[in-house]
Design a protein around this motif. Sequence first.
Motif, PDB file in Angstrom:
ATOM      1  N   ALA A 285      -1.725  14.714   2.399  1.00 31.35           N
ATOM      2  CA  ALA A 285      -1.697  13.494   1.595  1.00 31.35           C
ATOM      3  C   ALA A 285      -1.905  12.277   2.473  1.00 31.35           C
ATOM      4  O   ALA A 285      -1.230  12.124   3.491  1.00 31.35           O
ATOM      5  CB  ALA A 285      -0.365  13.391   0.859  1.00 31.35           C
ATOM      6  N   GLY A 286      -2.833  11.417   2.075  1.00 32.27           N
ATOM      7  CA  GLY A 286      -3.032  10.180   2.822  1.00 32.27           C
ATOM      8  C   GLY A 286      -4.447   9.662   2.663  1.00 32.27           C
ATOM      9  O   GLY A 286      -5.362  10.399   2.297  1.00 32.27           O
ATOM     10  N   PRO A 287      -4.620   8.375   2.945  1.00 30.64           N
ATOM     11  CA  PRO A 287      -5.947   7.781   2.894  1.00 30.64           C
ATOM     12  C   PRO A 287      -6.680   7.982   4.207  1.00 30.64           C
ATOM     13  O   PRO A 287      -6.074   8.281   5.232  1.00 30.64           O
ATOM     14  CB  PRO A 287      -5.634   6.295   2.687  1.00 30.64           C
ATOM     15  CG  PRO A 287      -4.348   6.102   3.447  1.00 30.64           C
ATOM     16  CD  PRO A 287      -3.582   7.397   3.281  1.00 30.64           C
TER      17      PRO A 287
ATOM     18  N   VAL B  42      -4.906  15.880  -1.106  1.00 27.58           N
ATOM     19  CA  VAL B  42      -4.618  15.226  -2.389  1.00 27.58           C
ATOM     20  C   VAL B  42      -4.888  13.728  -2.371  1.00 27.58           C
ATOM     21  O   VAL B  42      -4.750  13.064  -3.408  1.00 27.58           O
ATOM     22  CB  VAL B  42      -3.155  15.497  -2.818  1.00 27.58           C
ATOM     23  CG1 VAL B  42      -2.926  16.976  -3.020  1.00 27.58           C
ATOM     24  CG2 VAL B  42      -2.163  14.925  -1.793  1.00 27.58           C
ATOM     25  N   GLY B  43      -5.257  13.161  -1.225  1.00 29.23           N
ATOM     26  CA  GLY B  43      -5.506  11.729  -1.148  1.00 29.23           C
ATOM     27  C   GLY B  43      -4.212  10.940  -1.004  1.00 29.23           C
ATOM     28  O   GLY B  43      -3.140  11.512  -0.779  1.00 29.23           O
ATOM     29  N   PRO B  44      -4.306   9.621  -1.140  1.00 26.76           N
ATOM     30  CA  PRO B  44      -3.106   8.787  -0.967  1.00 26.76           C
ATOM     31  C   PRO B  44      -2.060   9.074  -2.044  1.00 26.76           C
ATOM     32  O   PRO B  44      -2.393   9.313  -3.203  1.00 26.76           O
ATOM     33  CB  PRO B  44      -3.647   7.354  -1.110  1.00 26.76           C
ATOM     34  CG  PRO B  44      -5.126   7.465  -0.939  1.00 26.76           C
ATOM     35  CD  PRO B  44      -5.510   8.820  -1.415  1.00 26.76           C
ATOM     36  N   VAL B  45      -0.794   9.050  -1.641  1.00 26.38           N
ATOM     37  CA  VAL B  45       0.323   9.226  -2.555  1.00 26.38           C
ATOM     38  C   VAL B  45       1.181   7.966  -2.500  1.00 26.38           C
ATOM     39  O   VAL B  45       1.553   7.523  -1.406  1.00 26.38           O
ATOM     40  CB  VAL B  45       1.170  10.459  -2.164  1.00 26.38           C
ATOM     41  CG1 VAL B  45       2.439  10.543  -3.004  1.00 26.38           C
ATOM     42  CG2 VAL B  45       0.349  11.734  -2.304  1.00 26.38           C
TER      43      VAL B  45
ATOM     44  N   VAL C  62       1.984  13.857   5.340  1.00 22.82           N
ATOM     45  CA  VAL C  62       1.813  12.575   4.664  1.00 22.82           C
ATOM     46  C   VAL C  62       1.568  11.523   5.737  1.00 22.82           C
ATOM     47  O   VAL C  62       2.395  11.336   6.639  1.00 22.82           O
ATOM     48  CB  VAL C  62       3.051  12.190   3.829  1.00 22.82           C
ATOM     49  CG1 VAL C  62       2.831  10.834   3.159  1.00 22.82           C
ATOM     50  CG2 VAL C  62       3.352  13.246   2.784  1.00 22.82           C
ATOM     51  N   GLY C  63       0.434  10.831   5.641  1.00 28.30           N
ATOM     52  CA  GLY C  63       0.131   9.800   6.627  1.00 28.30           C
ATOM     53  C   GLY C  63      -1.346   9.494   6.666  1.00 28.30           C
ATOM     54  O   GLY C  63      -2.137   9.969   5.832  1.00 28.30           O
TER      55      GLY C  63
ATOM     56  N   GLY D 223       0.817  -1.198   0.000  1.00 33.09           N
ATOM     57  CA  GLY D 223       0.000   0.000   0.000  1.00 33.09           C
ATOM     58  C   GLY D 223       0.851   1.247   0.000  1.00 33.09           C
ATOM     59  O   GLY D 223       2.048   1.211  -0.316  1.00 33.09           O
ATOM     60  N   PRO D 224       0.279   2.398   0.405  1.00 36.91           N
ATOM     61  CA  PRO D 224       1.019   3.664   0.349  1.00 36.91           C
ATOM     62  C   PRO D 224       1.998   3.881   1.490  1.00 36.91           C
ATOM     63  O   PRO D 224       2.762   4.843   1.463  1.00 36.91           O
ATOM     64  CB  PRO D 224      -0.099   4.717   0.390  1.00 36.91           C
ATOM     65  CG  PRO D 224      -1.212   4.054   1.136  1.00 36.91           C
ATOM     66  CD  PRO D 224      -1.143   2.606   0.752  1.00 36.91           C
ATOM     67  N   PHE D 225       1.971   3.002   2.514  1.00 35.65           N
ATOM     68  CA  PHE D 225       2.810   3.224   3.688  1.00 35.65           C
ATOM     69  C   PHE D 225       3.893   2.166   3.815  1.00 35.65           C
ATOM     70  O   PHE D 225       3.735   1.023   3.365  1.00 35.65           O
ATOM     71  CB  PHE D 225       1.972   3.206   4.970  1.00 35.65           C
ATOM     72  CG  PHE D 225       0.923   4.287   5.026  1.00 35.65           C
ATOM     73  CD1 PHE D 225       1.244   5.600   4.743  1.00 35.65           C
ATOM     74  CD2 PHE D 225      -0.381   3.972   5.368  1.00 35.65           C
ATOM     75  CE1 PHE D 225       0.289   6.591   4.801  1.00 35.65           C
ATOM     76  CE2 PHE D 225      -1.346   4.961   5.420  1.00 35.65           C
ATOM     77  CZ  PHE D 225      -1.018   6.276   5.132  1.00 35.65           C
TER      78      PHE D 225
END
Length: 358
Positions: free
Chosen positions: A225-227, A242-245, A198-199, A16-18
């Motif tokens: 940025a993040g879900p 901006v949502g997930p990066v 971010v998180g 995933g993004p993390f």
Amino acid sequence: MTSARILFLSHSHPFGPFRVGSHHYARVLAERGADVVHLSTPISLAHRVTGRVSRKDLAAVPRGPQRDASGVRNLVPRTILPAPVGAPKVARMLERAGIPTGFDVVLIDQPLLWDSSVRALSDTVVYRPTDLYPDGVKHRLQQQILDAADGVIATSDEVLRGLGALRVPALVLSNGADVARFSAPVADQTRDARCVYVGALDDRFDWERIEAWARAFADVDFVIAGPGGRPPSPLPSNVDPVGPVPYEDVPALLHTARVGLLPLSDHPLNAGRSPMKLYEYLAAGLSVVARETPGIRGRSDLGIEVYTDADDADAALERALRHPSPNEAGESAAADASWERKTDALEEFVRAVRGRAE
């Protein structure tokens, strides 16, 4: 542990993004020659049916073990029932994936993955708690782990204190940063007045603080940025959620900003956090403004500014914005907290635990 077989039992998978601590430890150990298996919390049919795991997120997770570029074998089991309600035991999940079950050391940070088979997987089991579990199922399973483990590596002093009296050796080893990935370009210039977070956007994140900052600093851009959750109210125009990066794109995003944000809410579990983003922000050349916790203290010389409540939050952000950019002092501090150095400490502790048992 260059030739050792090592098993991580982790709360998060790397698709995933993390990226979390276990991903980085697994990567460094594999690059040093260890045979590393990283097994994450199973994705159950219940998760899929209820929508807790979306189709898009599920499609990103491979079936069966997948070896990454560092040599780590990552496994995210698919089960009918979630752990620990009715998922197969860890040994069984490994066997189904064709992975031999004898290991030199098991490092577990996900209490939900504890079962009676784990202790038999290795002569050395180390518990690596990353959060506070004051009650509930995770608290009960954590007690079982502590009764069986040979050592404990906690990510903060607060997390270690939350475990109570221990009968085994313990170490506090805070999270670090992938310094090489996040380091700013050599020709980096002074950056515009932009702040970035971010998180995860869950109940540990303080949307109200973001809104208040954005109104007080109308000429500053805030990128979130993040879900996760949505803001509780309409945001000022200078806030961009901006949502997930994707993880690979995070460094480039950070290099556009001057200040990294850690706006922690009043959630009691924030007291035990060791935010990885702190050192990632510093490695990327940002100053940082964060709510003060037992694990996050101010260091103005390093560009780390903290606040305790609304009365001093604006002043903390003002100081962070004035800090020299890029933040060279912060970059140097992040280098001392690289995952390579953290892994050195982890290996030394594990060797001591193994030697104690012999």
